[in-house]
Design a protein around this motif. Structure first.
Motif, short mmCIF file in Angstrom:
data_model
loop_
_atom_site.label_atom_id
_atom_site.label_comp_id
_atom_site.label_asym_id
_atom_site.label_seq_id
_atom_site.Cartn_x
_atom_site.Cartn_y
_atom_site.Cartn_z
N LEU A 184 -23.27 -20.19 -21.07
CA LEU A 184 -23.29 -18.74 -21.31
C LEU A 184 -21.92 -18.11 -21.03
O LEU A 184 -21.49 -17.23 -21.75
CB LEU A 184 -24.37 -18.08 -20.45
CG LEU A 184 -25.80 -18.37 -20.88
CD1 LEU A 184 -26.78 -17.93 -19.80
CD2 LEU A 184 -26.12 -17.69 -22.20
N SER A 243 -19.53 -18.56 -23.85
CA SER A 243 -19.79 -17.77 -25.05
C SER A 243 -19.67 -16.26 -24.81
O SER A 243 -19.83 -15.49 -25.75
CB SER A 243 -21.21 -18.07 -25.56
OG SER A 243 -22.18 -17.56 -24.67
N ASP A 244 -19.37 -15.85 -23.58
CA ASP A 244 -19.32 -14.42 -23.26
C ASP A 244 -17.88 -13.97 -23.03
O ASP A 244 -17.30 -14.26 -21.99
CB ASP A 244 -20.15 -14.13 -22.02
CG ASP A 244 -20.34 -12.65 -21.75
OD1 ASP A 244 -19.59 -11.83 -22.33
OD2 ASP A 244 -21.21 -12.30 -20.94
N LYS A 301 -25.71 -11.54 -23.50
CA LYS A 301 -25.80 -12.23 -24.79
C LYS A 301 -26.72 -11.46 -25.73
O LYS A 301 -26.42 -11.30 -26.91
CB LYS A 301 -26.32 -13.65 -24.57
CG LYS A 301 -26.43 -14.45 -25.85
CD LYS A 301 -26.91 -15.86 -25.57
CE LYS A 301 -27.03 -16.64 -26.86
NZ LYS A 301 -27.52 -17.99 -26.62
#
Length: 68
Positions: A17, A20-21, A51
């Motif tokens: 996570l 992807s952030d 997200k």
């Protein structure tokens, strides 16, 4: 259910996570092993919320683009 996840599974999810952030606070991922499982669950939930918000923003942007 998150409570059934192991600490290692939570850390692996958090690592994915964070990658992807673009807004995630830089955190030395090695330090995650020092956190309590409750802290890891809270971190995971925060990243999942981020997200979801990004997904909603992307949908709005895509809808606007398609209307043009």
């Amino acid at each position: 259910m998150e409570d059934s996840l192991t600490k290692e599974e939570l850390i692996a999810t958090i690592e994915r996570l964070v990658e992807s952030d673009p807004l995630a606070t830089p955190t030395p991922l090695a330090l995650l092993h020092m956190l309590e499982i409750e802290d890891l669950i809270a971190m995971e939930q925060s990243l999942l919320k981020s997200k979801a918000n990004r997904s909603e923003e992307n949908e709005k942007w895509f809808d606007t683009l398609c209307r043009k």
